[in-house]
Design an enzyme around this catalytic site. Structure first.
Site, PDB file in Angstrom:
ATOM      1  N   GLU A 243      80.559 116.417  65.358  1.00 46.99           N
ATOM      2  CA  GLU A 243      81.861 115.862  65.698  1.00 46.99           C
ATOM      3  C   GLU A 243      81.818 114.346  65.814  1.00 46.99           C
ATOM      4  OE1 GLU A 243      84.720 116.177  69.555  1.00 46.99           O
ATOM      5  OE2 GLU A 243      84.248 118.072  68.569  1.00 46.99           O
ATOM      6  N   ARG A 269     105.698  89.270  53.484  1.00 41.71           N
ATOM      7  CA  ARG A 269     106.475  88.781  54.617  1.00 41.71           C
ATOM      8  C   ARG A 269     106.387  87.257  54.699  1.00 41.71           C
ATOM      9  NH1 ARG A 269     110.616  89.480  58.311  1.00 41.71           N
ATOM     10  NH2 ARG A 269     109.988  88.821  60.410  1.00 41.71           N
ATOM     11  N   GLN A 280      96.220  80.916  58.748  1.00 39.19           N
ATOM     12  CA  GLN A 280      94.824  81.276  58.968  1.00 39.19           C
ATOM     13  C   GLN A 280      94.656  82.264  60.121  1.00 39.19           C
ATOM     14  OE1 GLN A 280      91.689  78.463  60.585  1.00 39.19           O
ATOM     15  NE2 GLN A 280      91.170  78.409  58.403  1.00 39.19           N
TER      16      GLN A 280
END
Length: 380
Positions: A243, A269, A280
């Site tokens: 798991e 955008r 940056q």
């Protein structure tokens, strides 16, 4: 040291990713907060994703840990319903794999084929109200009776619990034996004395229902015992190896998907007359997300490789689980910041990625538990 996948492995990843995207389209947001349906589970079974590491004789894929993780990674990337990805992984690694290695012949023949096809859903019942990380002190008990055991007590946070047909659970059979006083069992849902609780409200992983199980002198025949009496702790840790390594490959897929979304978002955008990618502070945040994902990926692959070599891989698995879960949480939060107000809305699934990432630092052993394992393995 070979860091490449062969052509067959690459093709299998791409095919799984494509199949998952078709089966669970990203645009299907209307029911994103609902629990999965039986048809969802059967769809996963048809794609072969519920029995990846189960031997072929039982209908599984017969894959090792590394190839299994790669397929779970594709599932996590292609399916934005991370609760479904988690539920399928818990079914496979916490329930099917203990059956494969420790189940009786009768239990394997009866249950594993249906678990691979999706006809059966399995729930992992280990956690209790007062036994989360410390599973050596389980309040659920099992006492010997003619032909089997009588289980009594209550389990909580049973993943897949309200929907499951069969449960893998653990109970104290010798309270004076510590870690050697726990025994594993397989219990069918329709067993007299077993009561399944309703699904609880959760912050994330909403597609996977979780609830309680109540055992009231619930009879489990000897054929339903996993391994030998007192071997439950060993069996549970075996399942945790699968798991903590392979399940968290789904979170690698989640990180890949979120990074892809962020890259696309900042390219299109615009703010202050410039693309977001020109800032940056934004582009470097994505660079950090990529660094976390790739660092965690290498740790996870190494852990799975060690498992395939027959190594206990205890240190590598703990490092992998810690790195992947913490990276997923940090990167999901970064993604919300990059998307801004849109990240707080549901349409892009960014906020759900954050909610789904939070429990990753809790289940399968908290981040602090992984740090304890790491320091112990270092001899500290």
């Amino acid at each position: 040291m070979d860091f490449g996948w062969n052509d067959e492995q690459l093709a299998k990843y791409e095919q799984t990713l494509s199949d998952v995207r078709v089966a669970f389209p990203f645009e299907d947001t209307a029911r994103s907060a609902d629990h999965y349906r039986r048809e969802d589970w059967l769809r996963l079974g048809k794609l072969g994703l519920l029995g990846l590491s189960v031997p072929a004789r039982y209908g599984g894929g017969g894959l090792g840990a590394l190839d299994t993780a790669r397929q779970v990674e594709a599932l996590g990337r292609g399916c934005a319903e991370t609760g479904l990805v988690f539920g399928a992984s818990a079914h496979l690694f916490a329930c099917a794999m203990p059956l494969v290695t420790f189940g009786s012949d009768a239990s394997r023949e009866e249950l594993l084929p249906g678990m691979c096809t999706g006809e059966l859903i399995a729930g992992n019942a280990i956690t209790e109200a007062d036994a989360g990380s410390d599973v050596s002190r389980l309040a659920v008990t099992a006492r010997r009776t003619s032909g089997g055991w009588l289980l009594s007590g209550e389990k909580s946070f049973v993943s897949n619990g309200p929907a499951a047909d069969v449960y893998v659970t653990y109970a104290t059979t010798d309270p004076n034996a510590g870690h050697f006083g726990t025994t594993g069992f397989v219990v069918r849902r329709d067993t007299p004395g077993l009561t399944v609780g309703d699904a609880m409200e959760k912050m994330g992983l909403s597609q996977c229902p979780a609830g309680t199980l109540r055992f009231d002198d619930c009879f489990v025949p000897d054929a339903g015992t996993l391994g030998e009496p007192g071997q439950g702790g060993v069996i549970f840790q075996h399942s945790m190896g699968w798991e903590r390594a392979c399940l968290f490959a789904g979170y690698l897929g989640l990180m890949d998907r979120v990074i892809d979304q962020c890259v696309e978002h900042v390219r299109t955008r615009r703010q202050f007359g410039r693309r977001l990618s020109d800032f940056q502070a934004v582009s470097h945040r994505i660079a950090e997300m990529k660094l976390r994902a790739e660092s965690a990926r290498l740790l996870l692959y190494r852990a799975c490789w060690e498992m395939d070599q027959g190594s206990p891989a205890t240190l590598s698995v703990a490092l992998s689980k810690l790195a992947v879960s913490e990276a997923a949480l940090s990167s999901a939060l970064d993604a919300v910041r990059i998307f801004g107000g849109r990240g707080y809305q549901r349409a892009d699934r960014i906020e759900s990625a954050l909610r789904d990432a939070v429990p990753s630092v809790l289940f399968s052993g908290t981040s602090d538990i992984q740090r304890e394992i790491i320091t112990r393995e270092l001899g500290i």
